[in-house]
Design a protein around this motif. Structure first.
Motif, PDB file in Angstrom:
ATOM      1  N   ASP A 270      -6.438  13.202   2.918  1.00 38.72           N
ATOM      2  CA  ASP A 270      -5.862  12.398   1.839  1.00 38.72           C
ATOM      3  C   ASP A 270      -4.826  11.450   2.433  1.00 38.72           C
ATOM      4  N   LEU A 271      -5.147  10.184   2.450  1.00 35.74           N
ATOM      5  CA  LEU A 271      -4.256   9.176   3.042  1.00 35.74           C
ATOM      6  C   LEU A 271      -3.568   8.326   1.977  1.00 35.74           C
ATOM      7  N   THR A 272      -3.616   8.736   0.728  1.00 38.29           N
ATOM      8  CA  THR A 272      -3.111   7.883  -0.352  1.00 38.29           C
ATOM      9  C   THR A 272      -1.593   7.752  -0.357  1.00 38.29           C
ATOM     10  N   SER A 273      -0.886   8.647   0.343  1.00 37.16           N
ATOM     11  CA  SER A 273       0.573   8.492   0.430  1.00 37.16           C
ATOM     12  C   SER A 273       0.955   7.285   1.272  1.00 37.16           C
ATOM     13  N   LEU A 274       0.032   6.834   2.126  1.00 33.67           N
ATOM     14  CA  LEU A 274       0.290   5.717   3.035  1.00 33.67           C
ATOM     15  C   LEU A 274       0.266   4.412   2.253  1.00 33.67           C
ATOM     16  N   ARG A 275       1.444   3.833   2.065  1.00 33.44           N
ATOM     17  CA  ARG A 275       1.573   2.552   1.364  1.00 33.44           C
ATOM     18  C   ARG A 275       1.576   1.459   2.422  1.00 33.44           C
ATOM     19  N   PHE A 276       0.438   0.787   2.536  1.00 30.82           N
ATOM     20  CA  PHE A 276       0.252  -0.067   3.706  1.00 30.82           C
ATOM     21  C   PHE A 276      -0.347  -1.398   3.313  1.00 30.82           C
ATOM     22  N   VAL A 277      -0.407  -2.273   4.292  1.00 34.24           N
ATOM     23  CA  VAL A 277      -0.978  -3.595   4.105  1.00 34.24           C
ATOM     24  C   VAL A 277      -2.489  -3.490   3.907  1.00 34.24           C
ATOM     25  N   SER A 278      -3.042  -4.379   3.104  1.00 28.75           N
ATOM     26  CA  SER A 278      -4.487  -4.439   2.918  1.00 28.75           C
ATOM     27  C   SER A 278      -5.154  -4.833   4.234  1.00 28.75           C
ATOM     28  N   HIS A 279      -6.283  -4.186   4.552  1.00 27.39           N
ATOM     29  CA  HIS A 279      -6.935  -4.466   5.829  1.00 27.39           C
ATOM     30  C   HIS A 279      -8.438  -4.644   5.677  1.00 27.39           C
ATOM     31  N   SER A 280      -9.097  -3.678   5.042  1.00 24.33           N
ATOM     32  CA  SER A 280     -10.539  -3.731   4.824  1.00 24.33           C
ATOM     33  C   SER A 280     -10.843  -2.938   3.565  1.00 24.33           C
ATOM     34  N   ALA A 281     -12.043  -3.103   3.051  1.00 23.13           N
ATOM     35  CA  ALA A 281     -12.401  -2.381   1.828  1.00 23.13           C
ATOM     36  C   ALA A 281     -12.317  -0.874   2.039  1.00 23.13           C
ATOM     37  N   GLU A 282     -12.763  -0.410   3.209  1.00 21.45           N
ATOM     38  CA  GLU A 282     -12.736   1.026   3.490  1.00 21.45           C
ATOM     39  C   GLU A 282     -11.296   1.528   3.611  1.00 21.45           C
ATOM     40  N   TRP A 283     -10.476   0.789   4.316  1.00 22.34           N
ATOM     41  CA  TRP A 283      -9.067   1.163   4.496  1.00 22.34           C
ATOM     42  C   TRP A 283      -8.327   1.137   3.161  1.00 22.34           C
ATOM     43  N   ASP A 284      -8.519   0.093   2.393  1.00 21.24           N
ATOM     44  CA  ASP A 284      -7.825  -0.034   1.114  1.00 21.24           C
ATOM     45  C   ASP A 284      -8.201   1.097   0.161  1.00 21.24           C
ATOM     46  N   ALA A 285      -9.445   1.567   0.242  1.00 21.25           N
ATOM     47  CA  ALA A 285      -9.883   2.654  -0.635  1.00 21.25           C
ATOM     48  C   ALA A 285      -9.255   3.991  -0.246  1.00 21.25           C
ATOM     49  N   MET A 286      -8.923   4.141   1.048  1.00 22.89           N
ATOM     50  CA  MET A 286      -8.335   5.405   1.519  1.00 22.89           C
ATOM     51  C   MET A 286      -6.840   5.483   1.289  1.00 22.89           C
ATOM     52  N   THR A 287      -6.168   4.320   1.287  1.00 14.16           N
ATOM     53  CA  THR A 287      -4.710   4.265   1.250  1.00 14.16           C
ATOM     54  C   THR A 287      -4.251   3.644  -0.069  1.00 14.16           C
ATOM     55  N   SER A 288      -2.949   3.441  -0.188  1.00 15.95           N
ATOM     56  CA  SER A 288      -2.387   2.732  -1.337  1.00 15.95           C
ATOM     57  C   SER A 288      -1.875   1.387  -0.855  1.00 15.95           C
ATOM     58  N   VAL A 289      -2.530   0.313  -1.275  1.00 13.63           N
ATOM     59  CA  VAL A 289      -2.113  -1.023  -0.852  1.00 13.63           C
ATOM     60  C   VAL A 289      -0.726  -1.296  -1.427  1.00 13.63           C
ATOM     61  N   ASP A 290       0.205  -1.607  -0.538  1.00 16.43           N
ATOM     62  CA  ASP A 290       1.610  -1.730  -0.938  1.00 16.43           C
ATOM     63  C   ASP A 290       1.913  -3.150  -1.407  1.00 16.43           C
ATOM     64  N   ASP A 291       2.838  -3.264  -2.352  1.00 17.43           N
ATOM     65  CA  ASP A 291       3.185  -4.557  -2.933  1.00 17.43           C
ATOM     66  C   ASP A 291       4.543  -5.066  -2.471  1.00 17.43           C
ATOM     67  N   SER A 292       5.119  -4.439  -1.451  1.00 15.74           N
ATOM     68  CA  SER A 292       6.407  -4.925  -0.954  1.00 15.74           C
ATOM     69  C   SER A 292       6.230  -6.282  -0.289  1.00 15.74           C
ATOM     70  N   PRO A 293       7.296  -7.076  -0.175  1.00 11.37           N
ATOM     71  CA  PRO A 293       7.177  -8.372   0.520  1.00 11.37           C
ATOM     72  C   PRO A 293       6.643  -8.225   1.935  1.00 11.37           C
ATOM     73  N   TRP A 294       7.009  -7.151   2.616  1.00 12.02           N
ATOM     74  CA  TRP A 294       6.559  -6.926   3.995  1.00 12.02           C
ATOM     75  C   TRP A 294       5.042  -6.766   4.046  1.00 12.02           C
ATOM     76  N   CYS A 295       4.500  -5.945   3.168  1.00 11.34           N
ATOM     77  CA  CYS A 295       3.055  -5.683   3.197  1.00 11.34           C
ATOM     78  C   CYS A 295       2.244  -6.801   2.560  1.00 11.34           C
ATOM     79  N   ARG A 296       2.782  -7.421   1.505  1.00 15.40           N
ATOM     80  CA  ARG A 296       2.068  -8.555   0.914  1.00 15.40           C
ATOM     81  C   ARG A 296       1.864  -9.672   1.922  1.00 15.40           C
ATOM     82  N   SER A 297       2.824  -9.824   2.813  1.00 15.71           N
ATOM     83  CA  SER A 297       2.763 -10.910   3.802  1.00 15.71           C
ATOM     84  C   SER A 297       2.040 -10.492   5.079  1.00 15.71           C
ATOM     85  N   LYS A 298       1.328  -9.348   5.018  1.00 14.43           N
ATOM     86  CA  LYS A 298       0.588  -8.846   6.185  1.00 14.43           C
ATOM     87  C   LYS A 298       1.517  -8.544   7.351  1.00 14.43           C
TER      88      LYS A 298
END
Length: 505
Positions: A270-298
């Motif tokens: 379970d990787l959903t605790s990981l709030r991270f930058v969007s990367h790929s469809a597979e990665w985004d489905a495993m994690t929680s895409v974060d909305d912070s300015p840092w992650c939104r800006s890659k």
């Protein structure tokens, strides 16, 4: 001194205000902030007993470990300086670091170094380190040392506490010195842009000798979060730790993320605790895409070790023209011409800066420090442009740099080793585009009259003198190296030998 705030002070405050929070996880070791504070006190006492005083250096020679953070915090209490060395370096490179830094104490990991390389006070990591720490006094550090909360009058948050080797532009690296004040300032900016909150948990999955990992480790400390340590990147272990420790962020990029996705095929972890930058469809489905300015800006921006990590953040400039974004709120940036005058918006000049998060200079490099700080500004050695909307665009290094994977490789360093081969009369190094790593190293070599050497032989020669990732992947033999004055004409070499793909292009 009521305006001081060292890293040791940050720890001491967390020990009081966050008594139940887990500060460190490393294998079976779990430490609350009071437990970490007690261990750091013992460690500072043990180091002091070995002669580590203000300004002395302590070297860590091994992979990631909770001991790196403890040694840094203990150094803060003593006014000393910790240097986590690049364990991937060759014996020759490490010998240079030992000679250059002259550490009072070296803590080393046997799996990465065959044996002590010189006569410093060497302490074996693991059980040896634990025994050394346990032998320290559980009481405050002796008088004459700064120990954060108890001897605040002795503390100096502007004194260097961390040394990270960087910038081998002249063939040898330099140790950039960062103070507690600079590190606290940078952490404060980063935790705002990343929008760190209580409970933030960081997985130190990148090397702690790299500012990209260290800056998040210290920002996590600053916010009173949890630092999880793993010796080195392993995709399966990253998955396990994210699941087990509910990790919020980890040091991951491109190929590392792809490896984690592959390791977690089928959703074993379970990787959903990981709030991270969007990367790929597979990665985004495993994690929680974060909305912070840092992650939104890659995770965009411009930085270097000498500014404690990031000088500018794209997260502070959504929709901006400049892809490096805007400066941290605790620094100033100017784009300067060689004569020191600021160039107009739209023109290229050197990125120069000053402010709270800048370094204190390089260890034992007075001439370089004078040149780099001329006019009261830190001259980064990188070219940039101020756009019409005030944001910054990074153009590239003033001196050529190769970016392979996530590693910086400086041609002068590789050239120096190539020229020590008895068959080599002259050599230059360029970067060529590489589909997987962005760039690969190519050597252009002139052999001595009557001498002979194969490409494979020269590659192995470099591998013996430098970290393996710095070795050439290709070697071209030529009759002469084109020059501009005394230096190689890299533009001509690129044109003739397929160079390109440099950072900023």
């Amino acid at each position: 001194m009521i305006h001081q705030l060292t890293l040791s002070d940050v720890l001491a405050e967390h020990a009081r205000s966050r008594p139940g929070v887990t500060a460190v996880v490393d294998g079976e070791l779990r430490l609350t902030y009071p437990e970490l504070d007690a261990r750091v006190t013992r460690l500072a006492g043990a180091l002091a007993a070995r002669g580590v005083t203000a300004g002395e250096r302590v070297l860590w020679l091994g992979r990631n470990d909770h001991a790196v953070l403890e040694l840094l915090l203990a150094s803060s209490r003593l006014g000393a300086i910790l240097c986590p060395a690049n364990w991937r370096q060759s014996a020759e490179e490490l010998s240079f670091v030992l000679s250059d830094l002259a550490p009072k104490v070296v803590v080393w990991e046997e799996s990465e170094v065959a044996a002590p390389l010189s006569g410093e006070d060497w302490i074996l990591a693991g059980a040896g380190y634990e025994a050394f720490l346990a032998g320290g006094s559980p009481d405050a550090v002796p008088d004459g040392f700064a120990d954060g909360a108890d001897d605040a009058d002795d503390a100096d948050d502007t004194a260097p506490v961390l040394a990270l080797y960087t910038a081998a532009f002249d063939g040898r690296p330099n140790a950039a010195l960062l103070s507690s004040a600079a590190l606290v300032a940078h952490s404060t900016s980063l935790l705002v842009v990343r929008q760190m909150e209580p409970g933030f948990t960081f997985l130190n999955s990148g090397p702690l000798f790299h500012v990209g990992t260290m800056m998040f480790c210290l920002a996590t400390l600053q916010i009173g979060g949890t630092n999880v340590f793993t010796p080195a990147f392993d995709a399966e272990e990253v998955c396990r730790l994210v699941d087990a420790e509910k990790v919020t962020q980890a040091f991951l990029f491109g190929q590392m993320i792809d490896a984690v996705v592959k390791a977690n095929e089928g959703g074993k972890y379970d990787l959903t605790s990981l709030r991270f930058v969007s990367h790929s469809a597979e990665w985004d489905a495993m994690t929680s895409v974060d909305d912070s300015p840092w992650c939104r800006s890659k995770m965009g921006g411009y930085g270097q070790t000498e500014v404690a990590g990031m000088l500018t953040f794209l997260g502070l400039a959504p929709g901006a023209s400049g892809f490096a974004g805007r400066p941290s709120p605790l620094v100033q940036v100017r784009i300067l011409a060689p004569d020191g005058d600021e160039v107009p918006a739209g023109e290229v000049g050197e990125i120069c800066a000053r402010g709270k998060s800048l370094f204190s200079g390089y260890f034992n490099r007075p001439e370089l420090n004078e040149a780099k700080s001329r006019g009261g500004w830190h001259h980064t050695g990188d070219l940039g442009r101020r756009e019409a909307d005030g944001t910054i665009t990074f153009i590239g290094p003033r001196l050529r740099m190769i970016k392979s994977g996530n590693e910086n490789i400086y041609p002068a360093e590789v050239e120096r080793v190539l020229k020590t081969h008895p068959a080599v009369a002259d050599a230059a190094v360029i970067g060529v585009p590489d589909e997987r790593w962005r760039q690969a190293v190519k050597a252009v070599v002139v052999l001595r009259d009557g001498a002979d050497a194969s490409a494979e032989e020269l590659v192995e020669h470099v591998r013996g003198g430098l970290a393996s990732y710095k070795k050439p992947r290709q070697v071209d033999f030529v009759a002469a190296i084109p020059k501009k004055g005394f230096t190689p004409d890299y533009d001509a070499l690129d044109a003739a030998h397929g160079g390109g793909g440099y950072p900023g292009t």
